[in-house]
Scaffold this motif. Structure first.
Motif, PDB file in Angstrom:
ATOM      1  N   ARG A  58       0.824  -1.214   0.000  1.00  0.00           N
ATOM      2  CA  ARG A  58       0.000   0.000   0.000  1.00  0.00           C
ATOM      3  C   ARG A  58       0.857   1.262   0.000  1.00  0.00           C
ATOM      4  O   ARG A  58       0.500   2.274  -0.602  1.00  0.00           O
ATOM      5  CB  ARG A  58      -0.943  -0.003   1.207  1.00  0.00           C
ATOM      6  CG  ARG A  58      -2.095  -0.998   1.106  1.00  0.00           C
ATOM      7  CD  ARG A  58      -3.144  -0.714   2.158  1.00  0.00           C
ATOM      8  NE  ARG A  58      -2.622  -0.859   3.508  1.00  0.00           N
ATOM      9  CZ  ARG A  58      -2.678  -1.993   4.194  1.00  0.00           C
ATOM     10  NH1 ARG A  58      -3.223  -3.077   3.658  1.00  0.00           N
ATOM     11  NH2 ARG A  58      -2.192  -2.049   5.427  1.00  0.00           N
ATOM     12  N   ALA A  59       2.012   1.186   0.673  1.00  0.00           N
ATOM     13  CA  ALA A  59       2.913   2.339   0.720  1.00  0.00           C
ATOM     14  C   ALA A  59       3.619   2.553  -0.612  1.00  0.00           C
ATOM     15  O   ALA A  59       4.061   3.663  -0.908  1.00  0.00           O
ATOM     16  CB  ALA A  59       3.936   2.154   1.837  1.00  0.00           C
ATOM     17  N   GLY A  60       3.714   1.487  -1.419  1.00  0.00           N
ATOM     18  CA  GLY A  60       4.364   1.603  -2.719  1.00  0.00           C
ATOM     19  C   GLY A  60       5.873   1.505  -2.616  1.00  0.00           C
ATOM     20  O   GLY A  60       6.457   1.399  -1.537  1.00  0.00           O
ATOM     21  N   GLU A  61       6.529   1.556  -3.770  1.00  0.00           N
ATOM     22  CA  GLU A  61       7.987   1.458  -3.840  1.00  0.00           C
ATOM     23  C   GLU A  61       8.618   2.709  -3.224  1.00  0.00           C
ATOM     24  O   GLU A  61       8.234   3.833  -3.519  1.00  0.00           O
ATOM     25  CB  GLU A  61       8.422   1.321  -5.300  1.00  0.00           C
ATOM     26  CG  GLU A  61       9.835   0.811  -5.486  1.00  0.00           C
ATOM     27  CD  GLU A  61       9.966  -0.685  -5.253  1.00  0.00           C
ATOM     28  OE1 GLU A  61      11.110  -1.161  -5.216  1.00  0.00           O
ATOM     29  OE2 GLU A  61       8.921  -1.360  -5.107  1.00  0.00           O
ATOM     30  N   ILE A  62       9.588   2.496  -2.356  1.00  0.00           N
ATOM     31  CA  ILE A  62      10.271   3.596  -1.677  1.00  0.00           C
ATOM     32  C   ILE A  62      11.579   3.915  -2.405  1.00  0.00           C
ATOM     33  O   ILE A  62      12.322   3.011  -2.788  1.00  0.00           O
ATOM     34  CB  ILE A  62      10.578   3.231  -0.212  1.00  0.00           C
ATOM     35  CG1 ILE A  62       9.289   2.796   0.505  1.00  0.00           C
ATOM     36  CG2 ILE A  62      11.238   4.395   0.514  1.00  0.00           C
ATOM     37  CD1 ILE A  62       8.239   3.854   0.592  1.00  0.00           C
ATOM     38  N   ASP A  63      11.847   5.208  -2.598  1.00  0.00           N
ATOM     39  CA  ASP A  63      13.113   5.614  -3.216  1.00  0.00           C
ATOM     40  C   ASP A  63      14.261   5.289  -2.269  1.00  0.00           C
ATOM     41  O   ASP A  63      14.256   5.681  -1.099  1.00  0.00           O
ATOM     42  CB  ASP A  63      13.108   7.115  -3.511  1.00  0.00           C
ATOM     43  CG  ASP A  63      12.190   7.460  -4.686  1.00  0.00           C
ATOM     44  OD1 ASP A  63      11.967   6.578  -5.529  1.00  0.00           O
ATOM     45  OD2 ASP A  63      11.698   8.608  -4.735  1.00  0.00           O
ATOM     46  N   MET A  64      15.241   4.566  -2.801  1.00  0.00           N
ATOM     47  CA  MET A  64      16.401   4.159  -2.016  1.00  0.00           C
ATOM     48  C   MET A  64      17.667   4.534  -2.762  1.00  0.00           C
ATOM     49  O   MET A  64      17.645   4.748  -3.979  1.00  0.00           O
ATOM     50  CB  MET A  64      16.362   2.642  -1.780  1.00  0.00           C
ATOM     51  CG  MET A  64      15.127   2.142  -1.041  1.00  0.00           C
ATOM     52  SD  MET A  64      15.114   2.563   0.711  1.00  0.00           S
ATOM     53  CE  MET A  64      16.354   1.445   1.337  1.00  0.00           C
TER      54      MET A  64
END
Length: 227
Positions: A201-207
């Motif tokens: 639900r939070a989606g892909e996080i920029d890393m």
């Protein structure tokens, strides 16, 4: 010196184990980069880590990952699963002849059909897949090993001389521990499923670039998904 047949078996398999231990120590590399593989093969193996995001070997002990695994409820659920599934293992390993007495069945056939021991490699696979970060993973491996020992210590203690000849309390205990282990496994699987849904639900996080090789734990890397 005269050895009994069972002593010969222990000596034989003990010698094989020790020999394989020496062979493993000297010939099995600690990681792909120290192996005898070609450079392109090493890179191909390392790239697989990018997919599972479990991190690479690190000699640095990260205290925050140690704290993370100690405070994680999933750690202790898995520990309890190992204990509860190995109480029957310890009991059956020591008293299988008593358990199968009067069953009119070949002992090996029964043990092969109702093996409790086989759960441990599957649990180790769960650790490998679901605990990222080198410090967190090796700490969890140690906890699993201690849990395995605890279960196998408790198991034989369930058979008391006063309960002879049928040892009903011990047999009930074996069934109870295994049943609890099954329920705990379902609970842990549900927790993993819920956490994956939350991260989806939070989606892909920029890393950062190449974050898969930074030795991040599964909590630090929010793009990590549990199996």
């Amino acid at each position: 010196m005269h050895f009994k047949s069972w002593q010969v078996l222990f000596l034989l398999f003990g010698l094989i184990t020790i020999t394989l231990g020496f062979v493993t120590f000297f010939f099995l590399p600690n990681n792909p980069m120290s192996s005898r593989l070609r450079v392109e093969e090493k890179l191909r193996i390392i790239e697989r880590v990018r997919g599972n995001q479990t991190g690479t070997e690190s000699k640095q002990f990260k205290w925050h990952q140690f704290k993370e695994v100690i405070l994680d409820i999933k750690t202790w659920l898995l520990s309890l699963i190992v204990i509860t599934t190995n109480v029957p293992n310890g009991a059956v390993s020591s008293f299988s002849s008593i358990i199968t007495q009067n069953m009119h069945i070949v002992h090996g056939a029964l043990e092969g059909d109702a093996n409790v021991t086989i759960a441990l490699p599957l649990l180790y696979s769960w650790v490998t897949a679901n605990f990222a970060g080198h410090t967190k993973k090796v700490t969890m491996n140690a906890i699993v090993l201690m849990s395995f020992c605890i279960g196998n210590i408790i198991g034989p203690k369930t058979f008391q001389a006063r309960d002879a000849p049928h040892y009903i309390p011990a047999k009930v205990t074996i069934v109870a521990f295994m049943s609890v282990g099954i329920l705990l496994t379902l609970a842990l699987d549900m927790l993993y499923h819920m956490e994956n849904k939350k991260r989806d639900r939070a989606g892909e996080i920029d890393m950062p670039h190449n974050y898969e090789f930074m030795g991040l734990s599964d909590e630090e890397n929010r793009n990590f998904r549990y199996c």
